[in-house]
Write an enzyme that holds these catalytic residues in place. Structure first.
Site, PDB file in Angstrom:
ATOM      1  N   ASP A   1      54.004 124.252  20.885  1.00 42.82           N
ATOM      2  CA  ASP A   1      52.696 124.702  20.449  1.00 42.82           C
ATOM      3  C   ASP A   1      52.604 126.203  20.716  1.00 42.82           C
ATOM      4  O   ASP A   1      53.374 126.754  21.522  1.00 42.82           O
ATOM      5  CB  ASP A   1      51.610 123.947  21.211  1.00 42.82           C
ATOM      6  CG  ASP A   1      50.217 124.308  20.738  1.00 42.82           C
ATOM      7  OD1 ASP A   1      49.992 124.341  19.513  1.00 42.82           O
ATOM      8  OD2 ASP A   1      49.357 124.572  21.602  1.00 42.82           O
TER       9      ASP A   1
ATOM     10  N   ASP B   1      49.139 128.484  20.585  1.00 43.11           N
ATOM     11  CA  ASP B   1      47.944 128.876  21.330  1.00 43.11           C
ATOM     12  C   ASP B   1      47.892 128.138  22.660  1.00 43.11           C
ATOM     13  O   ASP B   1      47.864 126.904  22.698  1.00 43.11           O
ATOM     14  CB  ASP B   1      46.683 128.568  20.519  1.00 43.11           C
ATOM     15  CG  ASP B   1      46.551 129.425  19.270  1.00 43.11           C
ATOM     16  OD1 ASP B   1      46.588 130.651  19.413  1.00 43.11           O
ATOM     17  OD2 ASP B   1      46.415 128.866  18.173  1.00 43.11           O
TER      18      ASP B   1
ATOM     19  N   ASP C   1      49.895 122.270  25.501  1.00 42.55           N
ATOM     20  CA  ASP C   1      48.881 122.427  26.538  1.00 42.55           C
ATOM     21  C   ASP C   1      47.697 121.490  26.342  1.00 42.55           C
ATOM     22  O   ASP C   1      46.808 121.443  27.186  1.00 42.55           O
ATOM     23  CB  ASP C   1      48.368 123.870  26.576  1.00 42.55           C
ATOM     24  CG  ASP C   1      47.511 124.212  25.359  1.00 42.55           C
ATOM     25  OD1 ASP C   1      47.984 123.987  24.217  1.00 42.55           O
ATOM     26  OD2 ASP C   1      46.381 124.700  25.534  1.00 42.55           O
TER      27      ASP C   1
END
Length: 342
Positions: free
Chosen positions: A26, A28, A225
């Site tokens: 990922d 961001d 995250d």
């Protein structure tokens, strides 16, 4: 889908960058936040790449096309080409292309990433409900997306045009904190129309399919995250995952995670890709990792010992997830997490 319920983070005797052939990362909250590289990301990714691991960047953010994302990563010191980037715009464009004729017009509520992805699939992006679109697609359009764009979507959907969304992340991390994501914008249209979109992005299967088609990964490791997109997406795809604590997920959310949100591994940041992972073992009525032992009491999680904070968190995960079984842990972990500074 029937899967064994995970009751503790796993250990690994090998560095994760050696145990898996491809990292599905990922962006961001993992590689960067607000456009700036997260601490240790650049060096960790360089080391993993030098060791032979293929790095692919998988993002639910549909705003920018892959070449723009690759350019940004390269500027940050992470050499990347467009083919290394997989976006929810690409996944939703494929989903639409499988349901409408080639050359069809699609009303775009979002940014350039959606337009590029639609053209790649032989579809024509348009801006108005009066352009006779056969589908509406909505993706993150940046903080300056105007209210009139949502109105265009509503006009078309009210006429029976099918509605697609790149993703439904309610929030997006930035340099100043957490901001509304595409999911918040999707809710605006949902409330106004009463319609439901077909969604392509993580954690849903269209995004995982797009990622595997484009990377050819055989032993992928999802690195993210967010529990409800990255980790759940790995669960749905039946692949392993590494949660890093550099984005939106905190310790309390991790302890309360239901089975579909429980990662295979937990680490502080991307340096966790370069190392093995410690085992979490049983210790009487509790679980031990490093110098910490965690147990589930009547009302709260309890932690004794000392050592690395992450080892304590892993032990707490084992106690919480075992106590919760197939549900979400409701025991209070506040005091235990406070001992770890988390």
């Amino acid at each position: 889908m029937s899967q064994t319920v995970r009751t503790r983070p796993e250990g690994s005797g090998q560095a994760l960058s050696e145990a898996y052939d491809t990292a599905l990362l990922d962006l961001d909250g993992v590689v960067y936040a607000g456009g700036d590289a997260i601490a240790h990301a650049v060096d960790s990714l360089a080391t993993a790449r030098a060791g032979g691991m293929h790095l692919a960047y998988v993002t639910n953010n549909a705003l920018r096309p892959p070449d723009a994302v690759a350019g940004h990563l390269t500027e940050l010191g992470i050499p990347t080409v467009a083919s290394d980037v997989i976006t929810s715009a690409q996944a939703v464009a494929r989903l639409i292309s499988e349901q409408v004729p080639a050359g069809s017009r699609v009303l775009v509520i979002g940014g350039e990433g959606l337009r590029v992805a639609l053209r790649e699939r032989g579809l024509e992006p348009v801006d108005s409900a009066e352009d006779e679109p056969v589908a509406v697609v909505q993706g993150y359009g940046g903080p300056d997306l105007t209210w009139s764009r949502f109105a265009e979507a509503c006009y078309a959907i009210a006429r029976g045009v099918p509605w697609f969304a790149s993703n439904t992340d309610l929030t997006i991390p930035g340099a100043r904190g957490i901001a509304p994501g595409n999911g918040a914008a999707v809710e605006v249209v949902r409330i106004a129309t009463g319609a439901e979109p077909q969604v392509a992005g993580k954690p849903l299967p269209p995004m995982h399919r797009e990622t595997i088609l484009r990377t050819g990964a055989e032993r992928p490791l999802v690195v993210g995250d967010r529990l409800d997109t990255d980790i759940e997406g790995a669960f749905n795809g039946e692949v392993d995952s590494l949660l890093v604590l550099t984005g939106v997920t905190d310790g309390a959310q991790l302890l309360a995670a239901p089975p579909r949100h429980r990662p295979t591994y937990v680490d502080a940041d991307l340096r966790g890709m370069l190392t093995g992972q410690p085992e979490v073992g049983e210790a009487g009525d509790g679980f031990r990792c490093g110098g910490w032992t965690a147990t589930a009491g009547a009302d709260a999680l309890e932690l004794t010992g000392e050592g690395e904070a992450l080892d304590g968190l892993r032990a707490l995960c084992a106690a919480a997830w075992t106590a919760a079984g197939e549900g979400a842990c409701e025991l209070d972990g506040g005091k235990a997490l406070a001992r770890l500074g988390l």
